[in-house]
Design a protein around this motif. Structure first.
Motif, PDB file in Angstrom:
ATOM      1  N   GLN A  39      -3.486   6.591   4.209  1.00  0.00           N
ATOM      2  CA  GLN A  39      -3.994   6.281   2.878  1.00  0.00           C
ATOM      3  C   GLN A  39      -3.881   7.524   2.005  1.00  0.00           C
ATOM      4  OE1 GLN A  39      -7.921   4.598   3.164  1.00  0.00           O
ATOM      5  NE2 GLN A  39      -7.220   2.801   4.259  1.00  0.00           N
ATOM      6  N   SER A  96      -4.785  -4.144  -5.690  1.00  0.00           N
ATOM      7  CA  SER A  96      -4.501  -3.936  -4.267  1.00  0.00           C
ATOM      8  C   SER A  96      -3.119  -4.448  -3.898  1.00  0.00           C
ATOM      9  CB  SER A  96      -5.564  -4.640  -3.425  1.00  0.00           C
ATOM     10  OG  SER A  96      -6.854  -4.120  -3.683  1.00  0.00           O
ATOM     11  N   GLU A 102       3.254   0.854  -1.126  1.00  0.00           N
ATOM     12  CA  GLU A 102       3.267   1.454   0.211  1.00  0.00           C
ATOM     13  C   GLU A 102       4.370   0.877   1.075  1.00  0.00           C
ATOM     14  OE1 GLU A 102      -0.617   0.875   1.759  1.00  0.00           O
ATOM     15  OE2 GLU A 102      -1.576   2.299   0.399  1.00  0.00           O
ATOM     16  N   LEU A 106       2.663   2.709   5.565  1.00  0.00           N
ATOM     17  CA  LEU A 106       2.711   1.270   5.807  1.00  0.00           C
ATOM     18  C   LEU A 106       4.143   0.754   5.894  1.00  0.00           C
ATOM     19  CD1 LEU A 106       1.061  -1.365   6.022  1.00  0.00           C
ATOM     20  CD2 LEU A 106       1.188  -1.555   3.537  1.00  0.00           C
ATOM     21  N   TYR A 125      -1.701 -12.165  -3.014  1.00  0.00           N
ATOM     22  CA  TYR A 125      -0.531 -11.394  -2.585  1.00  0.00           C
ATOM     23  C   TYR A 125       0.749 -12.224  -2.716  1.00  0.00           C
ATOM     24  CZ  TYR A 125      -2.879  -7.256  -0.737  1.00  0.00           C
ATOM     25  OH  TYR A 125      -3.564  -6.088  -0.622  1.00  0.00           O
ATOM     26  N   ARG A 144      -0.571  -1.936  -5.084  1.00  0.00           N
ATOM     27  CA  ARG A 144      -0.610  -0.749  -4.233  1.00  0.00           C
ATOM     28  C   ARG A 144       0.022  -1.011  -2.868  1.00  0.00           C
ATOM     29  NH1 ARG A 144      -5.734  -0.229  -3.722  1.00  0.00           N
ATOM     30  NH2 ARG A 144      -5.875  -0.824  -1.529  1.00  0.00           N
ATOM     31  N   THR A 145      -0.197  -2.220  -2.322  1.00  0.00           N
ATOM     32  CA  THR A 145       0.398  -2.553  -1.029  1.00  0.00           C
ATOM     33  C   THR A 145       1.915  -2.589  -1.110  1.00  0.00           C
ATOM     34  OG1 THR A 145      -1.568  -3.816  -0.379  1.00  0.00           O
ATOM     35  CG2 THR A 145       0.475  -4.281   0.800  1.00  0.00           C
ATOM     36  N   PRO A 175      -5.940  -5.205   2.168  1.00  0.00           N
ATOM     37  CA  PRO A 175      -6.494  -3.953   1.634  1.00  0.00           C
ATOM     38  C   PRO A 175      -7.723  -3.524   2.411  1.00  0.00           C
ATOM     39  CG  PRO A 175      -7.015  -5.797   0.175  1.00  0.00           C
ATOM     40  CD  PRO A 175      -6.065  -6.325   1.212  1.00  0.00           C
ATOM     41  N   LYS A 203      -2.713   3.090   9.638  1.00  0.00           N
ATOM     42  CA  LYS A 203      -2.088   3.161   8.323  1.00  0.00           C
ATOM     43  C   LYS A 203      -2.630   4.350   7.548  1.00  0.00           C
ATOM     44  CE  LYS A 203      -3.450   0.131   5.376  1.00  0.00           C
ATOM     45  NZ  LYS A 203      -3.656  -1.142   4.642  1.00  0.00           N
ATOM     46  N   THR A 214       0.868 -14.327   7.414  1.00  0.00           N
ATOM     47  CA  THR A 214       1.639 -13.321   6.697  1.00  0.00           C
ATOM     48  C   THR A 214       3.127 -13.451   6.954  1.00  0.00           C
ATOM     49  OG1 THR A 214       1.381 -11.809   8.542  1.00  0.00           O
ATOM     50  CG2 THR A 214      -0.274 -11.719   6.830  1.00  0.00           C
ATOM     51  N   HIS A 217      -3.018  -4.626   8.752  1.00  0.00           N
ATOM     52  CA  HIS A 217      -2.290  -3.613   8.005  1.00  0.00           C
ATOM     53  C   HIS A 217      -1.943  -4.096   6.604  1.00  0.00           C
ATOM     54  CE1 HIS A 217      -1.995  -0.659  11.116  1.00  0.00           C
ATOM     55  NE2 HIS A 217      -1.322  -1.436  11.937  1.00  0.00           N
ATOM     56  N   LEU A 218      -1.674  -5.376   6.467  1.00  0.00           N
ATOM     57  CA  LEU A 218      -1.320  -5.915   5.157  1.00  0.00           C
ATOM     58  C   LEU A 218      -2.511  -5.969   4.226  1.00  0.00           C
ATOM     59  CD1 LEU A 218       0.767  -7.435   3.328  1.00  0.00           C
ATOM     60  CD2 LEU A 218      -0.153  -9.537   4.322  1.00  0.00           C
TER      61      LEU A 218
END
Length: 854
Positions: A479, A808, A815, A457, A763, A811-812, A662, A477, A844, A659-660
């Motif tokens: 994982q 999430s 990444e 990512l 986020y 985790r983002t 989850p 992406k 975003t 992509h952003l």
């Protein structure tokens, strides 16, 4: 007046004699028989039927009672239903149910993927299955037994349970497991200085001890007694349990068509699911599966009962690799392989046992990998995979299923929980079985859904965040966090990726075949559209409008009947988070409460509708981001500037947002790329008339900031063909959209943005906290701190305070390279971060552009 719901337990079940086995069960007053005939598939709300037992004069008398002080009087929900019914507030609404609104056919949900399983797609489904309708699995009368008469009516539950077919249990597998080659090789690796023979009593004792921990049996006596108790309890706390006859017929046909065990994959909604799916299969004389039990089973009586109903408990914890741990996994894998070889069914939960988030967890994928491993080892010729959707009007655990602390459950606490459980009413349940598909058919088409072009990512989004143009945004992406699982050592890297894709595909299908309940629609409208309150008649019309939107997207609803009955039934179940105010019975207002618990409960039920509109919601948020960019350059708003949006730019913004987000929010099947998902999302906005295709190609566009990219790849012109001059064009034609002008499209656009706003707000808040924490710290500690902060902001941002969103988000950011794995470090500083500047943003780029490296 203020109407406060207070639940009353003055109900009992009365069999519906005239309606037969196909009618819905009806509640009546104690000591009085309330027998009415209800058409199959209709929702018979107990509180509405009870209101019809009271004469109109009594209802009118109660309607005139008011407090002499301020004009507000608290009354019970039954009195509220009587007043609403006899005041004629909802008389102008459509009197029919779902069939009146959208034709005579409901959508048949749960079809398998034609791309990944083409042979299974057309094998079991027939058009007549959609016409078989629903039945109530809780309605048991003497007509469903082989006996008739007075005694059969009194003992119908016992006779029904005794006549259900229970398949024989597997023989004793201890000798086969001990003599297995894999188990013997694992025994050799255990360090033992005294004994070197793997068949020594010491090593055999270890294997037998492990078998006693994981081995489960399906006792026919315990299964019948448990089903009898569940019939009694479910009939007391639930109105009905809806099951589609066509789906049950597909399960029976699958047993004849396929030569392999059944593997059920239900979505995780409640801890009651462990018994619910087994109960439904038992009532239809289908082989009861063995259950993979998670760590959330902490009730003492349930943990004792489940091993006799096929519950397999694993007690392996930690991630440290050791020979004894390897022996434990080897024995478990061999045991599951022997069960599948005996044609025993298996029920696997792919989601986390504590947090229901729609993402396959490593533990669930390990169970799926054992099934795939058994197929590759030729222990089974095939396996039948069946997604299962479960929907509740009201969750048994309330609105805090994922936050429940199950590690401190005692016997006294379990008894108290059972007493509270029996004192409440939970509405209806809907269980849907997806179309069974073959594992062999899926693996034969693995080239379709196996992609090697996935990149991290960080390489996809960081160039966009920093303002650089990059073509990698259209790549998939990777994982790796899902594939780095030590429990998959028996499979190759390719098969590990295949198992992960299969798990995501099964969860996607199970979520799509989960029905949308009435409480979900009402909670969604109150939380995202009518936060300040709404007239009851307006709420009912919006309920009908939103229900049509759901059905148009091939999702089913878990109710049917009169619209006014459905509305009042849903409001009675949500009585703890709504209130009613009215100065006269012709002007009743429904107001959602603003307390912390009420907002959390509405948000919990409203999240169930996000999978229905996720495609349009992502595109709507991307469109909102583009409109905010356009608004910065517009100075004269009185000149009636017509905004035109480029299709390519909108698709690119949608891809970035995909992509952003989850994977558990997107619910993207592995056979569909992110670019295809974004194209479909933009097309659906035109279907909803939020966007209208601009037909005038010569007009000057107001918003055309998109740089021409991929001209060679996207053109349809063949370079070697110079003969057909009519088909040639000088350049790639661009498509532009303008905004729809109808009030309905504007309302739906705002609703779509509001549905996804809790995820983006979570986020945003997590990103604003990264520079405030003292790093390094362990990842679980970081997630808990983020979650506590989100809980503190639940009133301002409802829906964002969930554990899986905090996990999430962390985790983002890992990444993206902002956090390091394991013990988290923070190599990136956030300079000039202004959360208030992004308060209204649902896109975003507006808040990601705030990030700057040192």
């Amino acid at each position: 007046m203020t109407l406060v719901f207070k639940h009353s337990r003055n109900f009992m079940w009365q069999p519906n004699r005239r309606a037969g086995p196909e009618g819905w069960p009806i509640r009546g007053l104690r000591g009085k028989t309330q027998v009415q005939s209800v058409r199959p598939g209709g929702l018979s709300s107990a509180i509405v039927l009870l209101a019809s037992a009271v004469t109109r004069s009594q209802a009118d008398t109660m309607a005139l009672k008011q407090d002499k002080g301020d004009g507000f009087v608290p009354i019970k929900s039954i009195e509220f239903i009587k007043k609403v019914n006899y005041s004629g507030l909802l008389s102008s609404l459509p009197s029919g149910g779902v069939s009146l609104l959208l034709g005579n056919t409901r959508p048949f949900i749960g079809r398998c993927c034609y791309t990944c399983t083409p042979q299974s797609w057309g094998m079991l489904f027939h058009n007549y299955l959609t016409l078989l309708g629903f039945r109530n699995a809780l309605l048991v009368t003497e007509k469903q037994t082989r006996y008739q008469g007075w005694l059969a009516r009194r003992l119908c539950y016992i006779l029904f349970v005794a006549e259900r077919r229970v398949y024989p249990n597997v023989p004793f597998l201890e000798h086969k497991i001990i003599s297995s080659a894999r188990v013997q090789d694992a025994v050799k690796n255990i360090p033992d200085t005294n004994v070197s023979d793997q068949k020594s009593p010491c090593n055999l004792k270890n294997v037998v001890c492990i078998l006693h921990q994981i081995q489960a049996t399906i006792s026919p006596l315990v299964l019948r007694m448990t089903s009898w108790v569940l019939l009694k309890v479910f009939n007391w706390v639930f109105i009905n349990l809806q099951v589609h006859r066509g789906q049950i017929e597909m399960l029976r046909k699958a047993r004849e068509k396929y030569d392999g065990p059944f593997i059920f994959f239900p979505v995780r909604k409640s801890r009651l699911d462990y018994l619910l799916v087994t109960f439904v299969l038992f009532c239809h004389s289908i082989r009861v599966p063995y259950i993979t039990c998670g760590e959330d089973v902490r009730l003492p009586f349930l943990r004792t009962l489940l091993p006799r109903l096929g519950g397999i408990f694993t007690t392996l914890h930690g991630t440290r690799i050791s020979p004894r741990k390897n022996l434990y996994k080897t024995v478990l894998n061999t045991y599951v392989e022997k069960l599948l070889n005996e044609q025993q069914s298996l029920l696997v939960y792919l989601e986390d046992p504590v947090q229901s988030c729609g993402r396959p967890c490593p533990t669930g994928l390990e169970w799926l990998a054992r099934v795939v491993d058994a197929f590759h080892n030729r222990s089974i010729s095939d396996a039948v995979l069946i997604p299962v959707g479960v929907s509740y009007d009201r969750i048994v655990e309330g609105n805090c299923y994922e936050q429940m602390d199950t590690s401190r459950t005692t016997v006294f606490a379990a008894i108290c929980w059972m007493l509270r459980f029996l004192q409440k009413s939970y509405g209806c349940i809907r269980v849907d079985f997806g179309q069974p598909f073959s594992l062999k058919d899926y693996l034969e088409n693995e080239g379709i859904h196996f992609r090697t072009s996935a990149i991290p990512l960080q390489r996809i989004l960081l160039p966009c965040v920093l303002g650089y143009s990059s073509d990698s945004v259209y790549c998939e992406k990777s994982q790796d966090w899902l594939l780095n699982n030590e429990g998959w050592t028996q499979l190759s890297k390719r098969h590990q990726a295949l198992v992960a894709d299969l798990g995501k595909h099964v969860l996607y299908t199970a979520t799509c075949c989960s029905a949308v309940m009435s409480t979900t629609l009402v909670a969604c409208l109150l939380l995202h559209k009518h936060q300040q309150g709404v007239f009851l008649t307006t709420l009912a019309k919006d309920f009908c409008w939103l229900m049509n939107k759901v059905l148009a997207r091939h999702f089913d609803v878990g109710f049917s009947g009169k619209l006014q009955d459905i509305m009042l039934h849903a409001l009675s179940l949500l009585r703890d988070c709504v209130m009613f105010r009215s100065f006269s019975l012709t002007n009743l207002i429904v107001i959602p409460k603003t307390t912390k618990e009420a907002v959390k409960q509405l948000s919990f039920y409203s999240n169930a509708i996000l999978p229905v509109f996720i495609c349009e919601a992502v595109a709507a948020c991307a469109l909102s981001s583009l409109l905010r960019e356009v608004a910065r350059h517009v100075t004269d708003w009185d000149s009636n500037v017509e905004v035109v949006i480029s299709q390519e730019e909108l698709i690119c913004k949608t891809v970035q947002l995909c992509h952003l987000l989850p994977s558990e929010v997107l619910l993207l099947p592995p056979c569909q790329s992110v670019y295809q998902f974004s194209q479909e999302a933009v097309d659906k906005l035109t279907y909803c008339e939020i966007l209208i295709v601009e037909e005038n190609e010569n007009s000057q566009t107001t918003c055309d900031t998109w740089r021409k990219r991929f001209a060679k790849e996207l053109t349809w012109k063949v370079l070697d063909d110079f003969d057909d001059s009519d088909s040639d064009c000088e350049g790639t034609l661009k498509c532009y959209f303008k905004l729809g002008q109808t009030a309905e499209s504007h309302t739906f656009f705002i609703l779509l943005c509001s549905l996804l706003q809790p995820v983006l707000k979570a986020y945003e808040m997590v990103a604003g906290l990264l520079h405030k924490f003292d790093f390094p710290m362990e990842e679980p500690q970081c997630v808990l701190k983020m979650f506590k902060f989100l809980q503190a902001q639940v009133e301002e941002h409802p829906g964002s305070a969930t554990l899986y969103l905090a996990n999430s988000a962390v985790r983002t950011f890992k990444e993206l390279g902002m956090l390091h794995s394991g013990i988290i470090h923070f190599p990136v500083n956030l300079v000039n971060w202004e959360p208030s500047a992004c308060k209204e943003s649902v896109g975003t780029e507006t808040w990601f552009s705030k990030w700057r490296r040192e």
